[in-house]
Design a protein around this motif. Structure first.
Motif, PDB file in Angstrom:
ATOM      1  N   LYS A 162     -63.390 -23.918  -9.711  1.00  0.00           N
ATOM      2  CA  LYS A 162     -64.104 -23.295  -8.608  1.00  0.00           C
ATOM      3  C   LYS A 162     -65.356 -22.551  -9.071  1.00  0.00           C
ATOM      4  CE  LYS A 162     -63.383 -20.174  -4.707  1.00  0.00           C
ATOM      5  NZ  LYS A 162     -62.464 -19.253  -4.049  1.00  0.00           N
ATOM      6  N   TRP A 163     -65.283 -21.943 -10.249  1.00  0.00           N
ATOM      7  CA  TRP A 163     -66.392 -21.079 -10.687  1.00  0.00           C
ATOM      8  C   TRP A 163     -67.172 -21.595 -11.883  1.00  0.00           C
ATOM      9  CZ3 TRP A 163     -67.767 -17.906  -7.140  1.00  0.00           C
ATOM     10  CH2 TRP A 163     -66.808 -17.374  -6.261  1.00  0.00           C
ATOM     11  N   LYS A 166     -70.994 -22.474 -11.999  1.00  0.00           N
ATOM     12  CA  LYS A 166     -71.556 -22.127 -10.687  1.00  0.00           C
ATOM     13  C   LYS A 166     -72.549 -20.955 -10.804  1.00  0.00           C
ATOM     14  CE  LYS A 166     -69.279 -25.158  -8.252  1.00  0.00           C
ATOM     15  NZ  LYS A 166     -68.108 -25.517  -9.024  1.00  0.00           N
ATOM     16  N   VAL A 167     -72.337 -20.083 -11.771  1.00  0.00           N
ATOM     17  CA  VAL A 167     -73.243 -18.945 -11.930  1.00  0.00           C
ATOM     18  C   VAL A 167     -74.467 -19.368 -12.761  1.00  0.00           C
ATOM     19  CG1 VAL A 167     -73.429 -16.524 -12.615  1.00  0.00           C
ATOM     20  CG2 VAL A 167     -71.205 -17.438 -11.894  1.00  0.00           C
ATOM     21  N   TYR A 190     -58.958 -14.081 -15.807  1.00  0.00           N
ATOM     22  CA  TYR A 190     -58.816 -13.871 -14.369  1.00  0.00           C
ATOM     23  C   TYR A 190     -58.045 -12.573 -14.145  1.00  0.00           C
ATOM     24  CZ  TYR A 190     -57.160 -14.163  -9.589  1.00  0.00           C
ATOM     25  OH  TYR A 190     -56.883 -13.866  -8.277  1.00  0.00           O
ATOM     26  N   LEU A 219     -65.840 -17.469 -19.128  1.00  0.00           N
ATOM     27  CA  LEU A 219     -65.833 -17.353 -17.672  1.00  0.00           C
ATOM     28  C   LEU A 219     -64.855 -16.234 -17.301  1.00  0.00           C
ATOM     29  CD1 LEU A 219     -66.461 -18.427 -14.805  1.00  0.00           C
ATOM     30  CD2 LEU A 219     -64.719 -20.185 -15.160  1.00  0.00           C
ATOM     31  N   ILE A 221     -63.436 -13.938 -14.108  1.00  0.00           N
ATOM     32  CA  ILE A 221     -63.388 -13.754 -12.663  1.00  0.00           C
ATOM     33  C   ILE A 221     -62.566 -12.510 -12.360  1.00  0.00           C
ATOM     34  CG2 ILE A 221     -62.610 -14.759 -10.462  1.00  0.00           C
ATOM     35  CD1 ILE A 221     -62.895 -17.368 -12.749  1.00  0.00           C
ATOM     36  N   ASP A 223     -61.068 -10.567  -9.407  1.00  0.00           N
ATOM     37  CA  ASP A 223     -60.794 -10.729  -7.973  1.00  0.00           C
ATOM     38  C   ASP A 223     -60.990  -9.392  -7.253  1.00  0.00           C
ATOM     39  OD1 ASP A 223     -60.039 -11.928  -5.561  1.00  0.00           O
ATOM     40  OD2 ASP A 223     -58.559 -13.193  -6.582  1.00  0.00           O
ATOM     41  N   GLU A 250     -70.391 -16.621 -18.002  1.00  0.00           N
ATOM     42  CA  GLU A 250     -70.509 -16.479 -16.546  1.00  0.00           C
ATOM     43  C   GLU A 250     -69.487 -15.440 -16.069  1.00  0.00           C
ATOM     44  OE1 GLU A 250     -71.494 -20.672 -14.653  1.00  0.00           O
ATOM     45  OE2 GLU A 250     -69.896 -20.909 -16.111  1.00  0.00           O
ATOM     46  N   VAL A 252     -67.930 -13.419 -12.590  1.00  0.00           N
ATOM     47  CA  VAL A 252     -67.865 -13.393 -11.130  1.00  0.00           C
ATOM     48  C   VAL A 252     -67.090 -12.146 -10.718  1.00  0.00           C
ATOM     49  CG1 VAL A 252     -67.074 -14.579  -9.050  1.00  0.00           C
ATOM     50  CG2 VAL A 252     -67.866 -15.914 -11.023  1.00  0.00           C
ATOM     51  N   HIS A 282     -70.468  -9.882  -5.840  1.00  0.00           N
ATOM     52  CA  HIS A 282     -70.282  -9.954  -4.399  1.00  0.00           C
ATOM     53  C   HIS A 282     -70.385  -8.549  -3.795  1.00  0.00           C
ATOM     54  CE1 HIS A 282     -68.909 -13.934  -5.579  1.00  0.00           C
ATOM     55  NE2 HIS A 282     -69.058 -14.304  -4.311  1.00  0.00           N
TER      56      HIS A 282
END
Lengths: 468, 252
Positions: A162-163, A166-167, A190, A219, A221, A223, A250, A252, A282
């Motif tokens: 998903k990620w 993408k960044v 994560y 990566l 992420i 949440d 990256e 997120v 975000h």
């Protein structure tokens, strides 16, 4: 295989290397065959094989960015580099299981000791793959995932896919394309919603082999509402030939999440360090890069934050130390893509001897946005007359209710000031250390204690080494 | 035991500034050098400290028999016991006074030994109080934004903390008002001891009313041309330097 006794031992901490028996070696040069070899060893799924090959085409078609960047980039001979070297793709969960020849490198760098003292989890990468990866049980039980990128891809494809990419799209720049073609190692993290990881997670990147390129891919992420601090350290022995380190990182941060990413690099002076780092923040999320660049031959790195959601916040705190013969080309990118987003850039660079420090900043605020703020401060310290510093700020602020301020300063430590300190009994190297530590002190106070001690030690070593 | 300067010659670029200077300061004494601007007084201080702009072309300086020039780097000379309070002390941005003096003391300890922080601060505060320096100054960068008087007091504070065997004070009185002059002089006088020698370089006799010298020397064109007791300073103040130059020319 027999291992040699300590060789190449120098004053600098990372400058040593032990001979290691590699099970997998993709050889020198980069073709589709190299990629097939890496995919086969790593048992990559087909979509990754395609992703890599597409990236190779992009890499081959993109020119070197020497129209704006250092012409020294032309000295990288891609055909002479080894793109994949490992003893296997499965990291060990216990230091006891890590092969002796690799383990002693990390022990000498103090990694297992730091893990016991203050870390929530550690990943230790040796050339292309992680040799060790583990998190404390309590952290794992909260649902935190901290594994290498290969394992993340295989065991958590739903989050990974998903990620991933993408960044930072493959074709973002020539070196992100190169990394996308041959990436191996790096972390996949994560953090589940609401989980605040108390202690830092740490990765340690070690280059051991000559003529080698390290291309880790990280990566992270976080949440909604979660928090994590990630720290990376890196070293390599000094070889006569050049070494390439080209990572892609990256981040997120989903709604209200906080990511703090700290780098303390100590590359030897033959390393080309060309890294792309960017985070996507975000709504009400916060991403903070703390980047300490010491060593290397040429570093090009501009950590960025894309503030995609309302009230997102981005910050880059960077310290660059350019010693004799080194060029630190660093900076920050802040892309404001939502209302009421704020960003802060504080960059401090030190140039010594004929060392060169360049700051490149990019701040963009779109026309339709309101209530955005950016603050940029760039301070340079020049030690002796040969050093050079350049600042290239690019600030594009459209729209009416946005504020942006930029301050820059240059200070000098002259031979006269060094003489004054020496008259008080302080040796030349220590005098320069004192001046440098004084210059970066207000930033270092924001670091976790263990890292500020480490940074001070690296500055001391670098200064001792720069006394002619 | 003395600070002994013999036949010292030194250049800056191609220009000779010190032209065969002789001087001996026995331990326990305070000597003053007076002279007009450009006579080479400040050069003498910088040459002894090892300033890189000056080239020593002949002669020697010894500290209790130890050859100063064979020590090389300025920091080694400092650790051997030589202190120079400068006429224009440098500003060191970002380095606090507390950290600066601490680093200087740390450099005097054997490798692996750490300065005791508590004892250090006790000593520092005691000496700051004596020199009427606000304790808040410990966290200010060395000399940065200091007034002329604050800079000179900061020099004397460093001297008091480093306990040199021989101290050279270069125009310490310049830029001081009368109150500051008293404070600085008290600081120096408190350090007078049979174990220490001072060389006070000054343009004016005024300082020597407060720091009373055992011997006064007159410097003209890179040499000591006349020596005497403190009354010589008064005579110079009253009559200027012209008579000295005439007398030396007559005997030359």
């Amino acid at each position: 295989m027999e291992t040699k006794p300590d060789i190449n031992i120098d004053r600098s901490i990372g400058d040593f290397h032990y001979d290691v028996d590699y099970e997998f070696d993709a050889g020198t040069g980069l073709t589709e065959k190299t990629i097939d070899y890496i995919c086969d060893v790593k048992k990559d799924p087909d979509w990754i094989r395609e992703f890599r090959k597409d990236a190779l085409r992009k890499f081959n078609s993109m020119p070197m960015p020497t129209h704006w960047a250092s012409p020294d980039l032309e000295n990288i001979v891609f055909d002479n580099i080894r793109y994949y070297l490992s003893q296997g793709t499965q990291p060990k969960r216990s230091w006891d299981d890590v092969p002796e020849d690799v383990k002693r490198t990390f022990e000498r760098l103090g990694i297992p000791e730091q893990e016991r003292k203050f870390l929530a989890g550690v990943e230790a990468q040796f050339d292309s793959e992680a040799a060790y990866s583990n998190i404390k049980a309590a952290v794992g039980e909260q649902g935190v995932i901290f594994v290498g990128s290969t394992e993340g891809l295989q065991k958590h494809p739903e989050i990974f896919k998903k990620w991933f990419g993408k960044v930072i799209p493959t074709g973002d720049n020539k070196f992100s394309a190169l990394n996308s073609a041959v990436f191996s190692g790096g972390s996949f993290i994560y953090i589940p919603p609401g989980v605040k990881v108390k202690h830092p997670l740490q990765a340690y990147f070690r280059i051991n082999a000559e003529n080698f390129g390290q291309f880790e891919r990280t990566l992270i992420i976080a949440d909604e509402g979660s928090e994590v601090m990630y720290m990376e350290g890196c070293t390599a022995p000094k070889f006569e030939t050049s070494t390439l380190h080209s990572a892609v990182v990256e981040l997120v941060a989903l709604k209200g999440a906080k990511i703090q990413y700290i780098t303390v690099q100590n590359w030897s002076s033959n390393v080309f360090n060309l890294v792309t780092k960017r985070g996507l923040a975000h709504e009400e999320a916060e991403i903070k890069w703390i980047d300490c660049n010491i060593g290397s031959r040429l570093t090009m790195k501009y950590p960025g934050v894309v503030m995609k959601g309302r009230k997102a916040r981005g910050e880059v705190i960077s310290i660059a130390l350019a010693g004799d013969g080194q060029h630190q080309d660093t900076g920050a990118k802040m892309i404001h893509a939502a209302d009421e987003t704020t960003s802060n850039i504080v960059s401090k660079s030190i140039s010594i001897g004929n060392g060169r420090a360049t700051y490149r900043g990019l701040v963009q605020v779109g026309r339709h946005l309101k209530g955005c703020k950016n603050n940029t401060e760039c301070d340079a310290l020049l030690i002796n007359t040969d050093s050079r510093t350049d600042t290239y700020p690019a600030i594009t602020v459209r729209g009416k209710e946005n504020a942006c301020q930029h301050e820059a300063s240059v200070s000098k430590i002259s031979a006269e000031q060094i003489f004054y300190m020496q008259q008080r009994g302080i040796p030349e190297g220590a005098a320069m250390s004192l001046a440098v530590n004084g210059f970066v002190n207000d930033l270092v106070q924001q670091f976790p204690m263990e890292y500020s001690v480490e940074l001070k030690r690296l500055i001391d070593l670098e200064m001792e080494g720069s006394v002619g | 035991m003395s600070l002994k300067i013999e036949n010292l010659t030194a250049n800056i670029g191609d220009r000779q500034i010190l032209k065969g200077l002789n001087l001996e300061i026995p331990k326990g004494q305070v000597h003053a050098i007076m002279g007009k601007n450009g006579s080479g007084k400040s050069t003498l201080a910088k040459v002894m400290a090892g300033h890189p702009d000056y080239e020593v072309t002949g002669g020697s300086v010894t500290l209790d028999g130890l050859d100063l020039f064979s020590m090389g780097e300025p920091d080694e000379r400092s650790r051997a016991g030589l202190f120079v309070a400068f006429q224009y002390p440098m500003e060191i941005p970002g380095v606090t006074i507390a950290n600066f003096i601490r680093a200087a003391l740390q450099a005097r300890l054997p490798e692996g030994e750490e300065l005791d922080a508590v004892e250090y601060y006790e000593e520092l505060y005691k000496k700051m109080d004596a020199l009427k320096i606000d304790r808040k100054f410990t966290s200010r960068a060395v000399n940065e934004g200091f007034s002329g008087g604050e800079k000179k007091r900061c020099e004397i504070l460093q001297m008091a903390m480093l306990n040199p065997v021989y101290a050279v004070l270069d125009e310490t009185d310049s830029g001081l008002d009368i109150d500051a002059l008293k404070i600085v002089s008290d600081g120096v006088n408190a350090m007078r001891s049979p174990e220490r020698g001072f060389l006070v370089i000054t343009h004016y006799q005024r300082l020597l009313d407060y720091i009373v010298p055992d011997v006064v020397h007159v410097m003209v064109d890179g040499r000591i041309v006349m020596s005497g007791d403190k009354t010589l300073a008064h005579k110079l103040e009253a009559e200027g330097y012209d008579w000295v130059e005439k007398e030396t020319l007559a005997t030359a």
